[in-house]
Design a protein around this motif. Structure first.
Motif, short mmCIF file in Angstrom:
data_model
loop_
_atom_site.label_atom_id
_atom_site.label_comp_id
_atom_site.label_asym_id
_atom_site.label_seq_id
_atom_site.Cartn_x
_atom_site.Cartn_y
_atom_site.Cartn_z
N ALA A 78 -104.14 -45.82 -59.16
CA ALA A 78 -104.95 -45.36 -58.03
C ALA A 78 -104.60 -43.92 -57.66
O ALA A 78 -105.48 -43.09 -57.43
N ALA A 79 -103.31 -43.61 -57.63
CA ALA A 79 -102.88 -42.24 -57.31
C ALA A 79 -103.38 -41.26 -58.36
O ALA A 79 -103.82 -40.15 -58.04
N ALA A 80 -103.33 -41.66 -59.63
CA ALA A 80 -103.80 -40.79 -60.71
C ALA A 80 -105.30 -40.57 -60.61
O ALA A 80 -105.80 -39.47 -60.86
N GLU A 135 -112.37 -29.86 -56.51
CA GLU A 135 -111.94 -28.49 -56.27
C GLU A 135 -112.60 -27.53 -57.25
O GLU A 135 -113.01 -26.42 -56.89
N SER A 136 -112.70 -27.96 -58.51
CA SER A 136 -113.33 -27.12 -59.52
C SER A 136 -114.80 -26.89 -59.20
O SER A 136 -115.30 -25.76 -59.28
N VAL A 137 -115.51 -27.95 -58.83
CA VAL A 137 -116.93 -27.83 -58.50
C VAL A 137 -117.12 -26.96 -57.27
O VAL A 137 -118.01 -26.10 -57.23
N THR A 138 -116.28 -27.15 -56.26
CA THR A 138 -116.38 -26.36 -55.03
C THR A 138 -116.21 -24.87 -55.33
O THR A 138 -116.97 -24.03 -54.82
N THR A 139 -115.23 -24.55 -56.17
CA THR A 139 -114.98 -23.15 -56.52
C THR A 139 -116.17 -22.56 -57.27
O THR A 139 -116.61 -21.44 -56.99
N ARG A 140 -116.73 -23.31 -58.20
CA ARG A 140 -117.83 -22.82 -59.02
C ARG A 140 -119.11 -22.63 -58.22
O ARG A 140 -119.94 -21.78 -58.54
N ARG A 178 -109.80 -35.31 -57.19
CA ARG A 178 -109.56 -34.12 -56.35
C ARG A 178 -109.67 -32.85 -57.19
O ARG A 178 -110.25 -31.85 -56.76
N GLY A 179 -109.12 -32.89 -58.40
CA GLY A 179 -109.18 -31.74 -59.28
C GLY A 179 -110.61 -31.36 -59.63
O GLY A 179 -110.97 -30.18 -59.64
N ILE A 180 -111.42 -32.38 -59.93
CA ILE A 180 -112.82 -32.13 -60.25
C ILE A 180 -113.56 -31.55 -59.05
O ILE A 180 -114.33 -30.59 -59.16
#
Length: 236
Positions: free
Chosen positions: A128-130, A140-145, A136-138
């Motif tokens: 679950a943590a993974a 953050e990437s989408v938000t930045t792009r 979260r990583g995805i």
């Protein structure tokens, strides 16, 4: 939901009343613990592709989404999972002394909290943590792009029926905004699919239309329906 639920050990037999909780259990590798699940599971492409054994399990929710308490209890579950729309039925399971949790993940934080909770309930905390970290990583990437994207197209998300949609009270709204769109139906704040009129859709005239994978219609059905031919989205 403000409920305190105590499990003596991780749940080995789980009844899941909603698509979201069932799909999360699948992602946690806990699908073999599921002994009953939501209605219309056979329409879920995810199950067909990743866990076809789920399709043979008994359905314990009715067409209107409510839980069949008697049918669920007959499966002798260690845990019952309800959606927010089914929350009123939690008392029935309490009376039967069957542990029951309610999930209402209509924001990103609430979704991640739901994943963490299901991980704790099924003894899959590390996975679950993974999963949360991966998503979260995805995000953050989408938000930045999308941060500097000037074009913000209006988006209509068509639900199980074409004239039903997700308003600003639903998790889908978060995804539309995250990806740089504007939800055409944002004025609706309910945390459930909302039926609209043809006139409303025409007045919104969305730039983009997306449909859920479990829709009761096809793309060709909509493209060939003259009622929708004047919409801007049909030009793309």
């Amino acid at each position: 939901a403000g409920r305190e639920v105590v499990l003596p050990e991780s749940a080995g037999r789980v009844v899941s009343g909603a698509y979201l909780s069932t799909s999360v259990l699948l992602a946690l590798g806990a699908e073999e613990r599921v002994v009953g699940l939501e209605n219309q599971a056979d329409t879920r492409m995810l199950y067909q592709m990743a866990a076809p054994a789920l399709l043979d399990l008994p359905a314990v929710s009715a067409a209107d989404g409510t839980m069949d308490v008697e049918a669920a209890a007959a499966l002798e579950p260690d845990l019952v999972i309800l959606s927010a729309q089914q929350a009123a039925q939690a008392e029935a399971f309490d009376a039967l002394e069957i542990p029951c949790i309610v999930l209402a993940p209509e924001t990103l934080d609430d979704f991640w909290a739901a994943v963490t909770l299901l991980g704790a309930a099924t003894g899959t905390e590390e996975r679950a943590a993974a999963l949360v970290q991966y998503q979260r990583g995805i995000m953050e990437s989408v938000t930045t792009r999308c941060a500097e994207t000037e074009e913000r197209p209006s988006v209509y998300l068509a639900g199980p029926e074409f004239l039903s949609t997700a308003g600003s009270g639903m998790y889908q709204n978060v995804l539309i905004e995250l990806c740089g769109g504007v939800n055409a139906a944002a004025e609706y704040t309910d945390a459930a699919w909302t039926e609209i009129s043809l006139g409303e859709l025409v007045s919104w005239d969305p730039d983009r239309i997306y449909m859920v994978s479990y829709a009761g219609y096809t793309r060709d059905d909509i493209m060939n329906d003259e009622r929708f031919s004047a919409l801007s989205a049909m030009e793309h």
